[in-house]
Design a protein around this motif. Structure first.
Motif, short mmCIF file in Angstrom:
data_model
loop_
_atom_site.label_atom_id
_atom_site.label_comp_id
_atom_site.label_asym_id
_atom_site.label_seq_id
_atom_site.Cartn_x
_atom_site.Cartn_y
_atom_site.Cartn_z
N GLU A 25 34.94 39.91 12.05
CA GLU A 25 33.98 40.65 11.71
C GLU A 25 33.41 42.27 12.37
N GLU A 26 34.51 42.36 13.69
CA GLU A 26 33.84 42.89 14.64
C GLU A 26 34.78 44.75 14.01
N THR A 41 35.29 45.08 10.99
CA THR A 41 34.07 45.92 9.79
C THR A 41 33.61 46.49 9.98
N THR A 42 32.70 46.19 10.27
CA THR A 42 31.64 47.01 11.58
C THR A 42 32.13 48.50 12.08
N ASP A 80 31.65 50.03 7.97
CA ASP A 80 30.38 50.47 8.27
C ASP A 80 30.18 51.84 9.02
N THR A 118 22.94 48.96 14.84
CA THR A 118 24.20 47.89 15.28
C THR A 118 25.22 48.80 16.06
N ALA A 119 25.57 47.65 17.04
CA ALA A 119 27.03 48.84 17.53
C ALA A 119 26.29 50.20 18.59
#
Length: 495
Positions: free
Chosen positions: A122-123, A125-126, A130, A215-216
């Motif tokens: 998940e990390e 992918t972000t 993204d 996000t992030a």
């Protein structure tokens, strides 16, 4: 998005070095015993939550861990407390929480390995799909490639239940070289006093506001033109040994349950009396994580609920060893919040461009409520509120670091402390007002007042720098700094 393939665990991370012996400790309190961290960690005394330790230990001690207590207490089980333990025993107890923050090898060999892999995917992918945080480039001999690492954390609810498995891909920023990998550092964060001021100006000028969750957020900043940072590929997801990450954005670590107890709502967050240490009281029941609830209330108290600031900061003093009395004080705050869920800050700015500061002090406020032989009981308490355009911008409560000898001294210290927060807010108001078209740059148009209710402190603050009154000659020099700024900034001191 490229497909990552998990490689062997041994390709990168190594298990922490085993501490076979950290030496011996001699002295009148501790016997000459060999202390082994791994041995202490296995003691049965360290395997429970110690809910029965800290009040008394009713059962006798076996010879296995009697040596880890001071000798004068080992023969009296009823007198043994957590404080009597050898410091390295306490360290071993604290190490039990390492399971929530495992290393790479520990995470991959744990029963939750699948959950950690899911969190890492998940990390990545972000970061890659993204945010396009990097490009994969061939490694060249001239490149200074920084190591990378994974930071794992199990986030829990206050009652201890698992909330989320979190994995962060981080750069070992301590390996960066100034002038090669970076030239300056700065934190990409904003203070909430700035946010509240922007909301006040939006209300005053009838501007539209938008709320967004980034996000992030820390990795959205672009690198400076010409700046190149190369990083080793994520452990466990290497695509090619000759490729490295060329960053396009910053990455982490680059320099740069209470409600279940709140069944009845309350109209006040605390009792009128101060909250003492209660050193003789029963320890907290442990029905909820005291420190975790304090952390949640810290966010709420500092951002949008000044009405709980005093009650909350009293509870924070006892995070290390709370008693049942302190636990009930936290529950009281929770019940108050439950009864005031429809309350909040009302931003209704005035037409006049003004800033008002209200400092105050409570002289020896805990005296008579705590042990009179404890010097902490006579420490003074400082509280302050700063308003801009009639709306709350900053509020604070804290204990003063030095013991004052009079009410005037305590009030003067509170006034000096308030000015440390007031002057930056004045500069920020001028800057933001100019940016949105309000003419506050002229000092005559921006009225600044400090409201002090102690005549002695008010008189001393109004004197020219270096002048003293007979009763204030012993005041610490560090508290007089603000007086030369009062006249220069044309600040009014009023009662």
């Amino acid at each position: 998005m490229p497909q990552y393939a998990l490689t062997s665990v041994s390709s990168w991370a190594q298990p922490p070095a085993r501490v076979s012996n950290v030496g011996s400790r001699h002295g009148p309190v501790y016997s000459s015993i060999k202390v082994r961290h791994d041995h202490l960690h296995q003691l049965s005394l360290l395997q429970d939550d110690w809910s029965d330790v800290g009040v008394t230990i009713t059962s006798g001690l076996s010879s296995e861990f009697a040596s880890y207590f001071s000798p004068d207490l080992a023969d009296d089980p009823a007198a043994l407390t957590v404080e009597a333990l050898h410091p390295r025993a306490l360290k071993a107890k604290a190490a039990k929480s390492d399971a929530d923050n495992p290393t790479w090898s520990q995470a991959m060999n744990s029963p939750d390995a699948d959950k950690w892999l899911e969190a890492m995917e998940e990390e990545l992918t972000t970061l890659e799909r993204d945010l396009a945080a990097w490009d994969l480039v061939p490694r060249e001999p001239w490149m200074h490639v920084l190591p990378s690492t994974w930071a794992f954390c199990i986030k829990r609810f206050p009652n201890g239940l698992v909330k989320k498995f979190k994995a962060r891909f981080c750069v070992c920023g301590d390996c960066q070289k100034e002038g090669v990998d970076f030239w300056e550092t700065w934190p990409p964060v904003v203070q909430w006093s700035t946010v509240r001021l922007m909301m006040t100006l939006a209300a005053k000028l009838d501007l539209c506001s938008a709320l967004a969750d980034i996000t992030a957020a820390f990795i959205h900043a672009d690198l400076e033109p010409g700046e190149q940072i190369f990083v080793r590929q994520p452990t466990g997801f290497q695509q090619d040994g000759d490729l490295v990450l060329s960053l396009k954005h910053t990455v982490y670590r680059l320099p740069l349950g209470l409600c279940s107890h709140s069944s009845t709502a309350l109209s006040t967050p605390a009792e009128s009396a101060p909250l003492p240490k209660d050193s003789e009281g029963d320890l907290a029941s442990g029905a909820f994580n005291y420190a975790a609830v304090v952390g949640m209330l810290l966010y709420l108290s500092g951002h949008s609920r000044p009405d709980i600031a005093f009650a909350f900061h009293q509870c924070t003093r006892y995070t290390f060893r709370p008693t049942r009395k302190h636990e009930l004080a936290l529950i009281c705050i929770g019940r108050y919040l439950k009864g005031t869920m429809d309350k909040g800050l009302i931003l209704s700015p005035s037409d006049e461009a003004r800033i008002d500061c209200f400092p105050d002090a409570d002289f020896a406020g805990l005296y008579g409520h705590e042990d009179s032989q404890d010097p902490h009981c006579v420490r003074d308490q400082t509280g302050l509120v700063i308003l801009a355009f009639g709306c709350q911008k900053l509020w604070k409560y804290c204990l003063q670091t030095e013991i004052a000898l009079s009410t005037m001294e305590a009030e003067y210290v509170a006034l000096s402390t308030a000015c440390k927060d007031l002057f930056p807010i004045v500069d920020m108001v001028k800057s933001l007002c100019s940016a949105v078209g309000l003419s506050c740059e002229s000092v005559a148009q921006l009225h600044i007042k400090i409201h002090e209710d102690n005549v002695g402190a008010l008189t001393l603050a109004g004197l020219e720098p270096r002048r003293m009154t007979p009763r204030s000659k012993h005041y610490a020099i560090m508290y007089h700094w603000f007086r030369e700024h009062v006249a220069a900034r044309r600040i009014q001191l009023v009662k």
